[in-house]
Design an enzyme around this catalytic site. Structure first.
Site, short mmCIF file in Angstrom:
data_model
loop_
_atom_site.label_atom_id
_atom_site.label_comp_id
_atom_site.label_asym_id
_atom_site.label_seq_id
_atom_site.Cartn_x
_atom_site.Cartn_y
_atom_site.Cartn_z
N GLN A 35 14.07 0.27 6.65
CA GLN A 35 12.95 0.62 5.76
C GLN A 35 11.97 1.55 6.49
OE1 GLN A 35 12.33 -0.69 2.38
NE2 GLN A 35 10.91 1.03 2.40
N ARG A 61 15.70 5.72 1.47
CA ARG A 61 16.47 4.61 2.08
C ARG A 61 17.91 5.06 2.29
NH1 ARG A 61 15.25 -0.49 1.57
NH2 ARG A 61 16.55 -0.60 3.41
N ASP A 65 3.10 -4.81 0.54
CA ASP A 65 4.39 -5.45 0.26
C ASP A 65 4.08 -6.72 -0.54
OD1 ASP A 65 7.02 -6.41 0.40
OD2 ASP A 65 6.82 -7.14 2.45
N HIS A 75 12.45 -5.16 9.42
CA HIS A 75 13.17 -4.39 8.40
C HIS A 75 13.25 -2.93 8.87
CE1 HIS A 75 14.97 -3.41 4.71
NE2 HIS A 75 13.97 -3.52 3.88
N CYS A 114 7.48 -0.88 0.04
CA CYS A 114 8.93 -0.91 0.26
C CYS A 114 9.68 -1.23 -1.02
CB CYS A 114 9.27 -1.92 1.35
SG CYS A 114 8.59 -3.56 1.06
N ARG A 116 21.94 -8.62 6.15
CA ARG A 116 20.61 -8.99 5.63
C ARG A 116 20.57 -10.51 5.51
NH1 ARG A 116 17.03 -7.12 0.48
NH2 ARG A 116 16.65 -5.44 1.95
#
Ligand code: CP
Ligand code: NVA
Length: 331
Positions: free
Chosen positions: A138, A317, A231, A135, A272, A108
């Protein structure tokens, strides 16, 4: 289904076909069911994975750690302050060192080019745990959640509200275009995904029957939507100075009751996470004092409503990240 993803990197969903994405989702659903029934799937005993985080995380880190442990693997967490990555050692050298010790590497951080470079040199699967651009883990969690709640992906109208040119907006446009969904980016023009990515996704859409719409009008965009997604307005790594402009530009695109009422009755709200929906965070409080707003991308009313499935997404997740590691490490 016979799907050989052994040794593959997981960097963006652009690299995967609709069948492969469906395979990840089916595998995640199977692993989730087994976990709920207490059936162990720990066939990767003796393997180890490295988890590199150059940005902070709650869900992604915990998902990789729990999933790896469930699969029987060991984990090593590398945070920016405690490794040499990028400062004293190049990405290429880091990749070649970690590739000798680990069976897979999660990354990440900032640019997508970094995770690509890592993948080029590591010699083991590299998984993207979030970059500025994408991402992808996700997306799998969210698509599994949509399947669980709405029963399908094809033909689902998903409206992404807010900064649609960053990792989440980009990733949703790709995911929808691959899976035959109707993607709508609802934002001021300057927050639309870039032309090159839109063109690429329109090509994917031709094959899947997806549609891609970029729309500035909230009422028009959210009409009859199945999924309303948003988001944070300012992403990790962005400077504090952008808050004022973002609040000004994106407040009209806040997900509130009027937006949900304009969508289908059966519509779900997704995010998310983490989310700024109340004053329960330090940043939320500072922004409230400075700009006089108590809620940002989503109102607390919507976040806490029956339509909100954000904690199901968060749980998924783990199951989907487990599927990604399983599929790419299983010979
Ligand atoms: N959604 C998500 O990636 O959460 P974290 O930043 O907590 O990992
Ligand atoms: N766009 C957000 C996503 C967090 C999961 C960020 O990059 O900070």
């Amino acid at each position: 289904m016979n799907m050989n993803l052994y040794g593959k990197n997981f960097l963006t969903l652009k690299d995967f076909s609709q069948e492969e994405i469906t395979y990840f989702l089916d595998l995640a659903a199977e692993l989730k069911e087994k976990k709920k029934k207490g059936i162990l799937v720990d066939e990767f005993k003796g393997k180890n994975v490295a988890l590199i985080f150059e940005k902070t995380s709650t869900r992604t880190r915990c998902s990789f750690e729990v999933a790896a442990h469930d699969l029987g693997m060991g984990t090593t967490y590398l945070e920016p302050a405690s490794s040499q990555i990028g400062k004293k050692e190049s990405i290429a050298d880091t990749a070649r060192v970690l590739g000798r010790m680990f069976d897979g590497i999660e990354y990440r951080g900032y640019g997508q080019s970094i995770v690509e470079e890592l993948a080029k040199y590591a010699g083991v699967p590299v998984w993207n745990g979030l970059t500025n651009e994408f991402h992808p883990t996700q997306m799998l969690a969210d698509m599994l959640t949509i399947r669980e709640k709405l029963g399908k992906l094809k033909g689902i109208k998903l409206v992404y509200m807010g900064d649609a040119r960053y990792n989440m907006g980009n990733s949703w446009m790709i995911a929808c275009s691959k899976m035959g969904m109707d993607f709508v980016a609802c934002a001021p023009k300057k927050y639309f995904p870039n032309d090159e990515l839109v063109a690429e996704c329109k090509e994917f859409a031709k094959a899947s029957g997806a549609t891609i719409t970029l729309c500035e009008d909230v009422k028009e965009a959210t009409k009859d939507a199945d999924v309303i997604y948003t988001d944070v307005w300012v992403s990790m790594g962005e400077p504090d100075e952008v808050w004022a402009e973002r609040i000004h530009d994106l407040l009209p695109y806040q997900v509130n009751k009027a937006v949900m009422d304009n969508a289908k009755d059966s519509a779900i709200f997704m995010h998310c996470l983490p989310a700024f929906h109340d004053l329960g965070t330090d940043i939320g409080k500072k922004i409230a004092e400075k700009f006089n707003i108590n809620e940002m991308e989503v109102t607390d009313e919507v976040f806490e409503s029956e339509q909100s499935v954000v904690f199901d997404e968060a749980e998924n997740r783990m199951h989907t990240i487990k599927a990604v590691m399983y599929a790419t490490l299983k010979k």
